[in-house]
Design a protein around this motif. Structure first.
Motif, mmCIF file in Angstrom:
data_model
loop_
_atom_site.group_PDB
_atom_site.id
_atom_site.type_symbol
_atom_site.label_atom_id
_atom_site.label_comp_id
_atom_site.label_asym_id
_atom_site.label_seq_id
_atom_site.Cartn_x
_atom_site.Cartn_y
_atom_site.Cartn_z
ATOM 1 N N GLU A 32 1.026 -1.301 0.002
ATOM 2 C CA GLU A 32 0.009 -0.036 0.024
ATOM 3 C C GLU A 32 0.898 1.096 0.009
ATOM 4 O O GLU A 32 2.053 1.114 0.676
ATOM 5 N N ALA A 33 0.475 2.252 -0.627
ATOM 6 C CA ALA A 33 1.334 3.486 -0.572
ATOM 7 C C ALA A 33 0.511 4.366 0.314
ATOM 8 O O ALA A 33 -0.423 4.865 -0.235
ATOM 9 N N ARG A 34 1.295 4.993 1.485
ATOM 10 C CA ARG A 34 0.914 5.910 2.503
ATOM 11 C C ARG A 34 1.290 7.291 2.007
ATOM 12 O O ARG A 34 2.395 7.291 1.465
ATOM 13 N N PRO A 35 0.346 8.422 2.176
ATOM 14 C CA PRO A 35 0.846 9.641 2.068
ATOM 15 C C PRO A 35 2.037 10.234 3.106
ATOM 16 O O PRO A 35 2.072 9.631 4.195
ATOM 17 N N VAL A 36 2.841 10.973 2.447
ATOM 18 C CA VAL A 36 3.868 11.638 3.506
ATOM 19 C C VAL A 36 3.336 12.358 4.308
ATOM 20 O O VAL A 36 2.084 12.690 4.211
ATOM 21 N N PRO A 37 3.648 12.669 5.488
ATOM 22 C CA PRO A 37 3.281 13.388 6.688
ATOM 23 C C PRO A 37 3.053 15.068 5.998
ATOM 24 O O PRO A 37 3.930 15.386 5.201
ATOM 25 N N ASP A 38 2.070 15.897 6.688
ATOM 26 C CA ASP A 38 1.865 17.096 6.229
ATOM 27 C C ASP A 38 2.978 18.046 6.425
ATOM 28 O O ASP A 38 3.234 18.865 5.838
ATOM 29 N N SER A 39 3.863 17.561 7.324
ATOM 30 C CA SER A 39 5.119 18.472 7.699
ATOM 31 C C SER A 39 6.132 18.291 6.400
ATOM 32 O O SER A 39 7.018 19.368 6.516
#
Length: 104
Positions: A32-39
């Motif tokens: 699964e590809a997860r988004p990077v943190p908003d930071s």
């Protein structure tokens, strides 16, 4: 380590290739590809993905070891035929590059 993201319908997945020197093998995973943190917004890595849960794994040992590559799918995991085809095509392409010396 190589990580490449791709989409299958509305699902974002990634291909991960990792060299295991001690085992004389490559481990390929469909994750699964997860988004990077908003930071990470505004950084060069803002469009990257982080690998999530492994859906399928291929163990491919060096030709000298003699084992045939095998696919392992986690218990309870479902992978679309389209995603599995993209994954296995990418594994085959990477293995061809390894054999020809274009990757490592």
């Amino acid at each position: 380590m190589t990580i490449e993201a791709f989409e299958d319908g509305d699902e974002r997945l990634c291909f991960q290739a990792t060299r295991l020197d001690s085992d004389e093998a490559w481990v390929y995973q469909l994750r699964e590809a997860r988004p990077v943190p908003d930071s990470w917004t505004g950084t060069p890595s803002a469009d990257a993905v982080l690998p999530g849960e492994a859906l399928a794994t291929v163990m491919a040992y060096d030709p000298e070891v003699g084992s045939v590559p095998c696919v392992y799918v986690g218990p309870g995991q479902a992978v679309t035929v389209t995603s599995m085809r993209v994954f296995l095509d990418r594994v085959a392409q990477h293995l061809d590059e390894v054999v020809s010396g274009d990757s490592g």
